[in-house]
Motif scaffolding. Structure first.
Motif, PDB file in Angstrom:
ATOM      1  N   LEU A  76       0.852  -1.391  -0.041  1.00 13.65           N
ATOM      2  CA  LEU A  76      -0.085  -0.035  -0.052  1.00 13.65           C
ATOM      3  C   LEU A  76       1.189   0.817  -0.056  1.00 13.65           C
ATOM      4  N   SER A  77       1.788   0.838   0.587  1.00 11.75           N
ATOM      5  CA  SER A  77       3.355   2.293   0.574  1.00 11.75           C
ATOM      6  C   SER A  77       4.893   2.041  -0.445  1.00 11.75           C
ATOM      7  N   ALA A  78       4.607   2.216  -0.139  1.00  7.68           N
ATOM      8  CA  ALA A  78       6.750   1.776  -0.682  1.00  7.68           C
ATOM      9  C   ALA A  78       7.107   0.677   1.232  1.00  7.68           C
ATOM     10  N   ALA A  79       7.427  -0.432   0.912  1.00  2.24           N
ATOM     11  CA  ALA A  79       7.617  -0.600   1.733  1.00  2.24           C
ATOM     12  C   ALA A  79       9.059  -2.500   1.306  1.00  2.24           C
ATOM     13  N   ARG A  80       9.552  -2.602   2.584  1.00  2.00           N
ATOM     14  CA  ARG A  80      10.521  -2.957   2.366  1.00  2.00           C
ATOM     15  C   ARG A  80      10.496  -4.547   3.629  1.00  2.00           C
ATOM     16  N   VAL A  81      10.853  -4.970   2.460  1.00  2.00           N
ATOM     17  CA  VAL A  81      10.288  -6.722   2.548  1.00  2.00           C
ATOM     18  C   VAL A  81      11.514  -7.575   2.831  1.00  2.00           C
ATOM     19  N   ALA A  82      11.243  -8.121   3.622  1.00  2.00           N
ATOM     20  CA  ALA A  82      12.247  -9.667   3.684  1.00  2.00           C
ATOM     21  C   ALA A  82      11.790 -10.895   2.925  1.00  2.00           C
ATOM     22  N   PHE A  83      12.633 -11.471   1.870  1.00  2.00           N
ATOM     23  CA  PHE A  83      12.498 -12.162   1.320  1.00  2.00           C
ATOM     24  C   PHE A  83      12.997 -13.292   2.459  1.00  2.00           C
ATOM     25  N   VAL A  84      12.379 -14.320   2.994  1.00  2.00           N
ATOM     26  CA  VAL A  84      12.607 -15.491   3.475  1.00  2.00           C
ATOM     27  C   VAL A  84      12.735 -17.219   2.930  1.00  2.00           C
ATOM     28  N   PRO A  85      13.780 -17.089   2.644  1.00  2.00           N
ATOM     29  CA  PRO A  85      14.005 -18.476   1.892  1.00  2.00           C
ATOM     30  C   PRO A  85      13.099 -19.448   2.864  1.00  2.00           C
ATOM     31  N   GLY A  86      11.969 -20.528   2.568  1.00  2.00           N
ATOM     32  CA  GLY A  86      10.954 -21.010   3.221  1.00  2.00           C
ATOM     33  C   GLY A  86      12.092 -22.649   4.326  1.00  2.00           C
ATOM     34  N   ILE A  87      13.201 -23.107   3.606  1.00  2.00           N
ATOM     35  CA  ILE A  87      14.214 -23.694   4.000  1.00  2.00           C
ATOM     36  C   ILE A  87      14.417 -23.085   5.379  1.00  2.00           C
ATOM     37  N   ASP A  88      14.883 -21.676   4.971  1.00  2.00           N
ATOM     38  CA  ASP A  88      15.367 -21.197   6.293  1.00  2.00           C
ATOM     39  C   ASP A  88      14.478 -20.763   7.501  1.00  2.00           C
ATOM     40  N   MET A  89      13.428 -20.510   7.487  1.00  2.00           N
ATOM     41  CA  MET A  89      11.914 -20.340   7.894  1.00  2.00           C
ATOM     42  C   MET A  89      11.585 -22.128   8.667  1.00  2.00           C
ATOM     43  N   GLU A  90      11.923 -22.493   7.846  1.00  2.00           N
ATOM     44  CA  GLU A  90      11.629 -24.521   8.763  1.00  2.00           C
ATOM     45  C   GLU A  90      13.298 -24.268   9.722  1.00  2.00           C
ATOM     46  N   GLU A  91      13.815 -24.115   9.130  1.00  2.00           N
ATOM     47  CA  GLU A  91      14.759 -24.260  10.603  1.00  2.00           C
ATOM     48  C   GLU A  91      15.128 -23.608  11.595  1.00  2.00           C
ATOM     49  N   LEU A  92      14.808 -22.336  11.257  1.00  2.00           N
ATOM     50  CA  LEU A  92      14.417 -21.448  12.054  1.00  2.00           C
ATOM     51  C   LEU A  92      14.195 -21.953  13.444  1.00  2.00           C
ATOM     52  N   PRO A  93      13.219 -22.194  13.637  1.00  2.00           N
ATOM     53  CA  PRO A  93      12.253 -23.085  14.932  1.00  2.00           C
ATOM     54  C   PRO A  93      13.095 -23.681  16.001  1.00  2.00           C
ATOM     55  N   LEU A  94      13.755 -24.543  14.793  1.00  2.00           N
ATOM     56  CA  LEU A  94      14.592 -25.624  15.690  1.00  2.00           C
ATOM     57  C   LEU A  94      15.276 -25.712  16.916  1.00  2.00           C
ATOM     58  N   GLY A  95      14.813 -26.684  18.514  1.00  2.00           N
ATOM     59  CA  GLY A  95      15.926 -25.816  19.473  1.00  2.00           C
ATOM     60  C   GLY A  95      15.088 -24.674  19.824  1.00  2.00           C
ATOM     61  N   ARG A  96      15.309 -23.905  19.613  1.00  2.00           N
ATOM     62  CA  ARG A  96      14.191 -22.317  19.460  1.00  2.00           C
ATOM     63  C   ARG A  96      12.786 -22.191  20.096  1.00  2.00           C
ATOM     64  N   PRO A  97      11.895 -22.888  21.239  1.00  2.00           N
ATOM     65  CA  PRO A  97      10.824 -23.201  21.643  1.00  2.00           C
ATOM     66  C   PRO A  97      10.082 -21.733  21.276  1.00  2.00           C
ATOM     67  N   ASN A  98      10.768 -20.545  22.141  1.00  2.00           N
ATOM     68  CA  ASN A  98       9.996 -19.690  22.242  1.00  2.00           C
ATOM     69  C   ASN A  98       9.921 -18.499  20.922  1.00  2.00           C
ATOM     70  N   ILE A  99      10.806 -19.168  20.415  1.00  2.00           N
ATOM     71  CA  ILE A  99      10.287 -18.553  18.777  1.00  2.00           C
ATOM     72  C   ILE A  99       9.291 -19.018  18.317  1.00  2.00           C
ATOM     73  N   VAL A 100       9.401 -20.520  18.081  1.00  2.00           N
ATOM     74  CA  VAL A 100       7.403 -21.670  18.020  1.00  2.00           C
ATOM     75  C   VAL A 100       6.531 -20.487  18.638  1.00  2.00           C
ATOM     76  N   ARG A 101       6.737 -20.845  20.031  1.00  2.00           N
ATOM     77  CA  ARG A 101       5.425 -19.945  20.539  1.00  2.00           C
ATOM     78  C   ARG A 101       5.146 -18.216  20.137  1.00  2.00           C
ATOM     79  N   ALA A 102       6.130 -17.558  19.275  1.00  2.00           N
ATOM     80  CA  ALA A 102       6.736 -16.380  18.977  1.00  2.00           C
ATOM     81  C   ALA A 102       5.396 -16.455  18.050  1.00  2.00           C
ATOM     82  N   LEU A 103       5.891 -17.725  16.412  1.00  2.00           N
ATOM     83  CA  LEU A 103       5.561 -17.698  15.514  1.00  2.00           C
ATOM     84  C   LEU A 103       4.060 -17.903  15.202  1.00  2.00           C
ATOM     85  N   TRP A 104       3.790 -18.705  16.066  1.00  2.00           N
ATOM     86  CA  TRP A 104       2.583 -19.333  16.772  1.00  2.00           C
ATOM     87  C   TRP A 104       1.259 -18.421  16.930  1.00  2.00           C
ATOM     88  N   ARG A 105       1.525 -17.647  17.873  1.00  2.00           N
ATOM     89  CA  ARG A 105       1.376 -16.708  18.978  1.00  2.00           C
ATOM     90  C   ARG A 105       0.068 -15.465  17.918  1.00  2.00           C
TER      91      ARG A 105
END
Lengths: 264, 79
Positions: free
Chosen positions: A113-142
């Motif tokens: 809607l406006s000029a936006a800076r958007v992060a492009f995160v490869p699917g694999i990075d997103m899948e690997e990120l939460p491993l061993g990081r339960p607080n991130i899992v909760r945060a994303l879920w929330r």
């Protein structure tokens, strides 16, 4: 045709750029410094998307997850007659399509809607990120669950509220969401929405939006000028539309938090 | 595309359109005028027994359309 600038940037500027995202995710989950570093690293590749450019289209099978670092975007669906319904607004810190590692086909489009800076995160990075990081899992879920509760509130808003309270309700919601990520100052924030975009978001004609905004202005409930919205009294606007903000689940530290994770 | 201005009238309450909308043709103007009347009626008819809602559309060269919705409710209990 290249319309984006891709950059790998780990300077203080990048930390600043990711601040809405980190703030939003960390609002009710204890994220360790290591978690936060991992989240920033996730957003290393970001692009500048001009206003009105598509980030993703309905029917696409995205290879990346998109995170709004700054600027605004909208989820929308187009009807056969060409009319558009905006079904959600994506603000700085919002994740566009976390589900795309699980659901392969986009059921809606996303446009800046406006000029936006958007992060492009490869699917694999997103899948690997939460491993061993339960607080991130909760945060994303929330974050996903709150997106859902916002959608329910929008459904009730569009289904049953009349125009004045419908508009007011949206403005109060935006105020709350932007305040959480530090983008409100003295009841004022940037609102990159024309009356036509507001109309698409609220299921009304731009004509009636125009008329209704005048009423809200005359009652001194809102001040709109040069793409900035000012709410002189948020309490007054809240009362006006009977806003109950509990659906946004304002910050309260969860009772069962995992302790911050050590580096893996 | 032409910029059309949709002035609205709810009984005596006249509101001028200071912004306008870019639309491709008169057919689209009629569609928008009708939808705008529907939006207005949803807002103000509940609680009314009689109401006149009007949309007057103009462009730079002058007026192009007037669309009116006349609402009238009559209680029939005891008749």
């Amino acid at each position: 045709m290249t319309v984006s600038i891709s950059t790998r940037n780990t300077s203080a500027n990048h930390d600043e750029l990711c601040s809405c995202f980190i703030t939003k995710l960390g609002a009710a989950s204890e994220l360790s410094e290591d978690d936060k570093t991992a989240l920033r690293r996730l957003c290393a590749d970001y692009r500048l998307i001009p206003a009105r450019r598509h980030i993703i289209r309905e029917g696409d099978n995205p290879t990346h997850i998109h995170i709004i670092l700054d600027g605004w975007a909208a989820r929308y669906k187009i009807q056969d007659d060409g009319s558009r319904q905006i079904v959600a607004l994506l603000l700085p810190g919002d994740i566009c399509d976390l589900h795309s590692t699980i659901l392969s086909r986009m059921d809606h489009g996303i446009v800046a809607l406006s000029a936006a800076r958007v992060a492009f995160v490869p699917g694999i990075d997103m899948e690997e990120l939460p491993l061993g990081r339960p607080n991130i899992v909760r945060a994303l879920w929330r974050a996903t669950l709150i997106d859902e509760s916002i959608l329910r509130a929008w459904l009730a808003n569009i289904g049953r509220r009349t125009a004045l309270t419908r508009i007011a309700h949206l403005f109060v919601e935006l105020h709350a969401r932007l305040k959480l990520v530090g983008l409100v100052s003295d009841g004022q924030f940037k609102l990159p929405m024309t009356q036509e975009i507001l109309a698409d978001a609220l299921g009304l004609t731009a004509v009636h939006i125009n008329r209704s905004l005048k009423v809200l202005r005359n009652q001194e409930l809102v001040v709109l000028s040069e793409g900035e919205l000012t709410i002189p009294s948020v309490d007054a606007l809240r009362d006006f539309c009977g806003f109950d903000g509990s659906y946004l689940h304002p910050t309260q530290l969860l009772r069962t938090n995992f302790p911050p994770t050590a580096v893996q | 595309m032409t910029r059309y201005f949709f002035d609205t009238r709810d009984d005596d309450d006249f509101v001028e359109d200071d912004l306008g909308l870019e639309l491709p043709d008169l057919e689209q103007v009629k569609v928008v005028a009708a939808k705008a009347l529907a939006d207005m009626s949803r807002e103000v008819l509940p609680g009314s027994m009689r109401r006149n809602l009007t949309v007057e559309v103009r462009e730079l060269k002058g007026p192009v359309l007037r669309a009116t919705l006349v609402f009238e409710a009559t209680e029939l209990v005891g008749q």
